[in-house]
Write a protein that holds these residues in place. Structure first.
Motif, PDB file in Angstrom:
ATOM      1  N   ALA A   2       0.771  -1.267  -0.029  1.00  0.00           N
ATOM      2  CA  ALA A   2      -0.060  -0.146  -0.102  1.00  0.00           C
ATOM      3  C   ALA A   2       0.917   1.166   0.188  1.00  0.00           C
ATOM      4  O   ALA A   2       2.007   1.335   0.542  1.00  0.00           O
ATOM      5  N   GLN A  45      -2.013   8.143  -6.894  1.00  0.00           N
ATOM      6  CA  GLN A  45      -3.257   7.254  -6.321  1.00  0.00           C
ATOM      7  C   GLN A  45      -2.396   6.675  -5.004  1.00  0.00           C
ATOM      8  O   GLN A  45      -1.335   6.316  -4.922  1.00  0.00           O
ATOM      9  N   TYR A  46      -3.389   6.713  -4.020  1.00  0.00           N
ATOM     10  CA  TYR A  46      -2.871   6.252  -2.585  1.00  0.00           C
ATOM     11  C   TYR A  46      -3.908   5.358  -1.891  1.00  0.00           C
ATOM     12  O   TYR A  46      -5.008   5.494  -2.490  1.00  0.00           O
ATOM     13  N   ASP A  47      -3.310   4.667  -1.293  1.00  0.00           N
ATOM     14  CA  ASP A  47      -4.151   3.460  -0.457  1.00  0.00           C
ATOM     15  C   ASP A  47      -4.753   4.014   0.782  1.00  0.00           C
ATOM     16  O   ASP A  47      -6.097   3.603   1.398  1.00  0.00           O
ATOM     17  N   VAL A  48      -4.109   5.112   1.549  1.00  0.00           N
ATOM     18  CA  VAL A  48      -4.597   5.520   2.841  1.00  0.00           C
ATOM     19  C   VAL A  48      -4.009   7.115   3.022  1.00  0.00           C
ATOM     20  O   VAL A  48      -2.990   7.176   2.493  1.00  0.00           O
ATOM     21  N   ILE A  49      -4.843   7.961   3.352  1.00  0.00           N
ATOM     22  CA  ILE A  49      -4.330   9.201   3.672  1.00  0.00           C
ATOM     23  C   ILE A  49      -4.398   9.749   5.165  1.00  0.00           C
ATOM     24  O   ILE A  49      -5.454   9.405   5.937  1.00  0.00           O
ATOM     25  N   GLY A  72     -13.031  11.321  -4.873  1.00  0.00           N
ATOM     26  CA  GLY A  72     -11.954  10.509  -4.169  1.00  0.00           C
ATOM     27  C   GLY A  72     -12.565   9.423  -2.967  1.00  0.00           C
ATOM     28  O   GLY A  72     -13.536   9.839  -2.207  1.00  0.00           O
ATOM     29  N   THR A  74     -10.318   7.132  -1.415  1.00  0.00           N
ATOM     30  CA  THR A  74      -9.377   6.554  -0.545  1.00  0.00           C
ATOM     31  C   THR A  74      -9.574   6.870   0.860  1.00  0.00           C
ATOM     32  O   THR A  74      -9.921   7.903   1.231  1.00  0.00           O
ATOM     33  N   ILE A 117      -6.743  -0.767   5.519  1.00  0.00           N
ATOM     34  CA  ILE A 117      -6.531  -1.496   4.408  1.00  0.00           C
ATOM     35  C   ILE A 117      -7.160  -2.785   4.379  1.00  0.00           C
ATOM     36  O   ILE A 117      -7.743  -3.189   3.128  1.00  0.00           O
ATOM     37  N   THR A 120     -10.350  -2.628   2.465  1.00  0.00           N
ATOM     38  CA  THR A 120     -10.355  -2.194   1.156  1.00  0.00           C
ATOM     39  C   THR A 120     -10.231  -3.288   0.315  1.00  0.00           C
ATOM     40  O   THR A 120      -9.100  -4.139   0.428  1.00  0.00           O
TER      41      THR A 120
END
Length: 224
Positions: A2, A45-49, A72, A74, A117, A120
């Protein structure tokens, strides 16, 4: 693996959080203000912010609202000193998925990242099988035809990313964006080098390699 974006104006704190997440095998970018944050969110693109509320040139709350309004999806964790029930309600209602107040322990924050995660699709820990390979995301073990193989961290991250998306073609730029930090000096040549070494490690005893080059387009892992 991730990819995480930390939006935090406290440089020392951001570095501490990044160090721990990198230790846990995540790829991490850091933005120290709203301007940089908006640039990263538009470009990658990110998996967690992980998002601070108070930034020198804007509000994390507005970043969250704007990101959600643009579609968005995420997961977002607010990381802030605002600990009132009203602020927590406001943050979560703005589109955040979790809310952590300062001071905090970095291990708890990392656990919350892992929890998001797991929720997701496509990212939760599991054994991923593709062609002659199997990859255990919780233990970072990789097997080729049932035999353990040793991978460098970036080799593992590349293989993990591609095995989750079998038969999909990725350009060098797409792989760089997914696996390397945005401030990395890695290049197309870096990708070629890593793909070359990966191929040697994942080729079968009969000489078949699931990693294919699609000339003019990029690379894919073929689920044969």
């Amino acid at each position: 693996m991730a990819k995480i974006l930390i939006i935090e104006d406290d440089v020392e704190l951001a570095a501490k959080v990044k160090e721990w997440l990198v230790f846990e095998k995540f790829t991490v970018d850091v933005a120290n203000d709203a301007s940089d944050a908006n640039h990263f969110l538009a470009a990658y693109q990110y998996d967690v912010i992980i998002l601070d509320w108070g930034l020198p040139d804007g509000s994390g709350l507005e970043i969250c609202k704007s990101f959600r309004s643009r579609g968005g999806i995420t997961p977002i964790i607010f990381l802030t000193g605002k600990d009132s029930i009203e602020n927590k309600e406001l943050g979560l209602d703005s589109g955040a998925d979790d809310y952590v107040t300062k001071p905090f322990h970095v291990k708890e924050l990392a656990a919350r990242v892992r929890a998001l995660i797991r929720r997701t699709p496509g990212l939760q820990p599991q054994v991923i099988s593709c062609a002659n390979l199997s990859l255990e995301t919780s233990t970072f073990k990789v097997k080729n035809e049932g035999r353990d193989i040793q991978l460098l961290p970036k080799e593992y991250a590349l293989l993990d990313y591609m095995m989750r998306r079998p038969n999909q073609v990725f350009s060098s730029k797409a792989l760089l964006n997914a696996v390397w930090d945005s401030d990395s000096e890695a290049s197309d040549d870096t990708i070629r080098t890593y793909i070359k070494t990966l191929r040697k490690k994942v080729t079968t005893s009969s000489g078949e390699c699931p990693i294919k080059t699609i000339h003019g387009l990029g690379y894919k892992i073929e689920d044969i």
